[in-house]
Design an enzyme around this catalytic site. Sequence first.
Site, mmCIF file in Angstrom:
data_model
loop_
_atom_site.group_PDB
_atom_site.id
_atom_site.type_symbol
_atom_site.label_atom_id
_atom_site.label_comp_id
_atom_site.label_asym_id
_atom_site.label_seq_id
_atom_site.Cartn_x
_atom_site.Cartn_y
_atom_site.Cartn_z
ATOM 1 C CD GLU A 120 -12.425 1.378 1.667
ATOM 2 O OE1 GLU A 120 -12.845 0.529 1.864
ATOM 3 O OE2 GLU A 120 -11.278 2.019 1.407
ATOM 4 C CE LYS A 160 -10.717 2.373 5.786
ATOM 5 N NZ LYS A 160 -9.469 2.655 5.059
ATOM 6 C CD GLU A 211 -2.336 -0.887 2.951
ATOM 7 O OE1 GLU A 211 -3.095 0.404 3.157
ATOM 8 O OE2 GLU A 211 -2.729 -1.795 3.436
ATOM 9 C CD GLU A 258 -7.963 6.482 7.619
ATOM 10 O OE1 GLU A 258 -8.176 5.653 7.182
ATOM 11 O OE2 GLU A 258 -6.875 6.844 8.189
#
Length: 462
Positions: free
Chosen positions: A321, A324, A267, A330
């Site tokens: 997203e 999250k 990542e 985030e």
Amino acid sequence: MDKFKRKSTYPNLILLNISTLLLTLHITAVASIGVNYGTTADNLPPPAQVAQFIKTQTTIDRVKIFDMNPDIIGAFADTNIPLTVTIANGDFPPLANLTAAQAWVASNIAPVYPKTTIEYILIGSEVLLWGDGTMFGTLVPAMNAVYNACVLAGFPDIKVTTAHSLGILNSSVPPSSASFLFGWQQYFLTPMLEYHRRSKSPFMVNPYPYFALNSNDTDFVLFEPNPGVYDPVTGMNYTNMYDLQLDAVYVSMKKLGFPDVDIAVGETGWPSAGDPGMVLCTVQNAQWYNLNVVKRAGSGVGTPLMPGRNFETFLFALFNEDQKTGGTIENHWGIPQTNLRDSCSFVRINSFICSLYYLGIMKQPGGGGATPTPVTPTSRKQWCVPKKGATDTSLLANINWACTSGGVDCSAVQPGGTCFNPNTVWSHAAYIMNAYYQAKGLQFFNCDFAGTGSVTTSDPSK
């Protein structure tokens, strides 16, 4: 970081062998890059659409997921896109037993492989940061058992690994001082690296320069021009945090006797929005950071201590997203598009997927990667030049960065080149800074050069 010397690697421009550097740094227009496909959101398109989009509309050539989602695994059947799947942290401890691992492989891998190409099985994620005692003690045994189960099932090409936070490092600056946390070395990381060497699987890490950021290192972390961080032990100069972090991992592995084990990047990314006060969480910074990572992936550039190495790399992440937890930051690690006309005119499925920003990973209609139209340094009616009062030291730093990380062809200012004369730092910097500015599309921030560049409408060559 301030206590370590920063210096230019180009004290004398005339002595540069820039052509050799650019041959080493040559990047193809079609990016080779993987992506993390997270699903903690309530607004995502169906997996089948995502898989077909990646296959037909992008040059993304591998995908990583954080679970064993059967819908996603099935969606990538017959796509020939290698998929990395993950056994969740709470699920892998029983698989330290070979019989249990064989049963798991029979239930979860045998029914889908090789119709779906499984490249890696990850045993948990950042276990040594987030796990508990049971996970710590079963991590390496589970890696061994699942790998052996794959081999016994006739799937020897599937590699088994796990992804690590850089929190396993005791230090990283300068890289020569790096080491793994003492408590992890003997009991976990040495046997794990022995496993990686034996199974020919990579040691996977998650470098996030964003989280190493402080107010003094913005340019260094964002691949912007800067004098660099000098490591007095190795004699290496680092112009970005990403390379420094990878070399810190390499040094830590070498100190345990495993410099030959491959490193993969599980990542890495940059947030495009953040909570109040997080002023560097912007679309522009996210795009710039990820563009630089894409340029490095599979290019053979390597790092100062690992020249010529390729690093299999997965960007984080394919989508924002929205479910999250942890605040706005985030929810914004997806790769949003800043110029929809460049890519979304040939995306066919829905407007959400059109949120991809330009990273050179979109295909043109009819196949092939999108290749930017070359722009010569004097083809338009505005130019980037050094600001009045810019020092030779700062201009040499600009030259250093643009001719390496910035990807500018600097051969014209070498001895014998068409723009070698006048042979001054200012003239050479003006050519190189303007070449970069023109190639990047005349955005004002591409002429900033740490505050030493300025846009002008007067042709500096006259």
